[in-house]
Enzyme design. Structure first.
Site, PDB file in Angstrom:
ATOM      1  N   TYR A   1      32.758  36.903  22.552  1.00 32.66           N
ATOM      2  CA  TYR A   1      32.633  35.735  21.503  1.00 32.66           C
ATOM      3  C   TYR A   1      31.445  35.360  21.480  1.00 32.66           C
ATOM      4  O   TYR A   1      30.610  35.089  22.396  1.00 32.66           O
ATOM      5  CB  TYR A   1      33.569  34.803  21.776  1.00 32.66           C
ATOM      6  CG  TYR A   1      34.041  33.567  21.036  1.00 32.66           C
ATOM      7  CD1 TYR A   1      35.594  33.757  20.324  1.00 32.66           C
ATOM      8  CD2 TYR A   1      33.163  32.793  20.544  1.00 32.66           C
ATOM      9  CE1 TYR A   1      36.019  33.017  19.497  1.00 32.66           C
ATOM     10  CE2 TYR A   1      33.753  31.973  19.263  1.00 32.66           C
ATOM     11  CZ  TYR A   1      34.948  31.861  18.988  1.00 32.66           C
ATOM     12  OH  TYR A   1      35.480  31.181  17.844  1.00 32.66           O
TER      13      TYR A   1
ATOM     14  N   TYR B   1      28.814  39.295  11.340  1.00 26.43           N
ATOM     15  CA  TYR B   1      29.927  40.088  10.481  1.00 26.43           C
ATOM     16  C   TYR B   1      30.857  39.026   9.727  1.00 26.43           C
ATOM     17  O   TYR B   1      30.840  38.893   8.509  1.00 26.43           O
ATOM     18  CB  TYR B   1      30.684  40.992  11.604  1.00 26.43           C
ATOM     19  CG  TYR B   1      32.306  41.094  11.461  1.00 26.43           C
ATOM     20  CD1 TYR B   1      32.804  41.802  10.416  1.00 26.43           C
ATOM     21  CD2 TYR B   1      33.063  40.639  12.325  1.00 26.43           C
ATOM     22  CE1 TYR B   1      34.145  42.044  10.477  1.00 26.43           C
ATOM     23  CE2 TYR B   1      34.621  40.884  12.455  1.00 26.43           C
ATOM     24  CZ  TYR B   1      35.055  41.688  11.179  1.00 26.43           C
ATOM     25  OH  TYR B   1      36.363  41.826  11.233  1.00 26.43           O
TER      26      TYR B   1
END
Lengths: 382, 141
Positions: A279, A327
């Site tokens: 993450y 992304y």
């Protein structure tokens, strides 16, 4: 816990989805993931949802998909790590024979949606201790933790920037990534100041979008023609929630607890890990998590990520779809962490984007203000 | 201790604390220039104020007065306003202050960002932002 098999993964459309709401995106991702698994909606007997902008999201999604008597319903909200956390609960449910096909789903319109109203109405007594400081959350909270790490260990802004640079290199190979142009350390350092020591490129982007993961039981997997990726270990914890000053030690996250547990459960060592999806709400999030998961010594995360360790061709390929930094990041990134880990293990890609013969992946979720951690170990079965 | 309380009610556009239950004694004291924390009979000290002691579970642990001094555990300089009413204030400093008595407190640091460092000593002052509360703001000591 039984070891659920990941049979399918998918995203909804990402970026800007002005004609969709969170539920549309979660449902679209669900249907696409079921198709990827070779299953249909009528097979689904469990749903796990977090982060939807709705009260009782598991019920809302079940109704929206018109599910027939789902027996497993899960809506635990621990922020961005919720989806990793769900994997353990799904394994337990499958061990009890409670469900055979469970969808873990997320959707949001974080970018184009109405957003949460910034009401001055107090919702919790602690708000009076946090909101009048004006702290820009979450970036400011993570920035404070990063500053403490820099103070204790000499970590530099350049080292934090290395994470953004390596992640962007992966993003340049992902047509779905929001940002694909290569960047250098100087670009990160010269981008707009947000909350020191973070500049804009230390921070994740903001997108709309959704994602879904289909977990099936051993028995159901036998009926499907899919590569077998199993959930081999899961562990979760939390350290605090609403106020970063409540975090016991801002340089150590819950990953220091969940990493060893998940690794032990899966029976793996760090050398076994072929690819890591960590993450990355901020550059620091990934850096401190790498330390806490034990990929390097505490305090050496900065040195570890220098020189492209996590970039294509590096020793530890990380965030190979471009991460939350490049992304997409529709608010709860944890579902995308799982999706990419599975795709790498299945060998879905070609060329440099595919990590060679990836057999073991670590997917790590972080939620809140560095508040919750959940680690999943995934393994490709022969 | 009694620290300065500056009346900022006219100019404050930011969120204001709403004293409720366990936090009411804390906010009442701020109007008098006193920074309080909870000190339980078991010895545990805690902030923010809670209805139970996080060490022994005693209900409504009593308050004690802090000396109002501490050190900066960490801080950030916000260039983007995080709350309504802060747009004109950027860049401003928010820190986690470790009080001499132990508990940590998130607070505005009223100082030149260039002059700050982790570990620097600070002392509390108060900005009264409503009829019911004054927020603790720390300055270099």
């Amino acid at each position: 816990m039984a070891e659920p098999i990941v049979a399918g993964v998918a995203e909804s459309d990402l970026g800007e989805t002005p004609d969709r709401n969170w539920l549309d995106n979660a449902a679209i991702a669900t249907v696409r993931a079921l198709e990827d698994a070779g299953c249909s909606l009528s097979d689904v007997d469990g749903v796990a949802v977090a982060g939807g902008d709705d009260y009782m999201p598991a019920l809302v999604l079940s109704e929206y998909l018109d599910l027939d008597d789902p027996s497993f319903l899960e809506g635990t909200e621990i922020g961005g790590s919720s989806f990793e956390h769900f994997c353990g609960h799904v394994g337990d449910a499958m061990a009890r024979g409670e469900a055979d096909v469970v969808v873990i789903a997320y959707g949001s319109t974080r970018k184009t949606g109405p957003g949460s109203e910034q009401s001055l109405e107090e919702t919790h007594p602690i708000d009076g201790f946090v909101r009048p400081t004006g702290l820009f959350r979450p970036p400011g909270a993570y920035a404070m933790a990063a500053r403490r790490h820099m103070h204790e260990y000499g970590t530099t802004e350049e080292q934090l920037a290395e994470i953004a640079v390596s992640t962007r290199e992966w993003a340049s190979m992902n047509p779905k990534a929001a940002h694909q142009d290569p960047i250098a350390v100087e670009d990160v350092l010269e981008s707009r100041r947000i909350a020191e020591p973070f500049n804009l490129l230390d921070c994740c982007l903001v997108s709309d979008g959704g994602g879904a993961v289909v977990l099936v039981s051993e028995e159901k997997a036998g009926e499907l023609d899919v590569p077998r990726v199993s959930v081999a270990g899961v562990a979760s914890t939390s350290t605090h929630r609403q106020d970063i000053s409540e975090m016991p030690d801002m340089t150590t996250t819950g990953a220091a607890v969940t990493g060893p547990k998940a690794f032990e459960q899966a029976g793996i060592a760090h050398d076994d890990v072929d690819v890591a999806q960590i993450y990355d709400s901020f550059t620091y999030t990934a850096l401190v998590t790498l330390e806490d998961l034990g990929f390097c010594e505490k305090g050496e995360g900065g040195a570890f990520v220098e020189g492209g360790t996590t970039a294509p061709g590096g020793e530890l390929p990380m965030n190979t779809q471009g991460g939350g930094l490049s992304y997409c990041h529709p608010g709860h990134f944890g579902v995308f962490v799982l999706i990419e880990a599975v795709r790498q293990l299945r060998g879905d890609y070609t060329g440099e984007r595919q990590v060679d013969d990836a057999e073991v992946a670590v997917a790590h979720g972080t939620g809140g203000l560095l508040s919750s951690s959940s680690t999943v170990v995934l393994r490709r079965e022969a | 201790m009694s620290a300065p309380v500056e009346d900022r009610r006219e100019e404050w556009d930011g969120p204001v604390p709403v004293p409720t239950g366990a936090t009411a004694p804390f906010w009442a004291a701020t109007l008098e220039g006193e920074l309080r924390y909870q000190q339980c009979d078991c010895g545990n000290r805690q902030l923010y104020p809670r209805a139970v002691c996080t060490a022994c579970g005693a209900e409504d642990p009593p308050f004690a007065a802090s000396e109002g001094v501490g050190t900066i555990y960490t801080y950030t300089v916000c260039h983007v306003p995080g709350e309504p009413g802060f747009a004109e204030r950027t860049p401003y400093v928010v820190g986690a202050v470790e009080l001499a008595e132990g508990p940590r407190l998130l607070a505005l640091i009223d100082a030149d960002p260039e002059s700050l460092e982790v570990g620097a000593p600070v002392a509390v002052t108060f900005w009264q932002v409503s009829d019911d509360a004054a927020i603790p703001v720390f300055v270099p000591a």
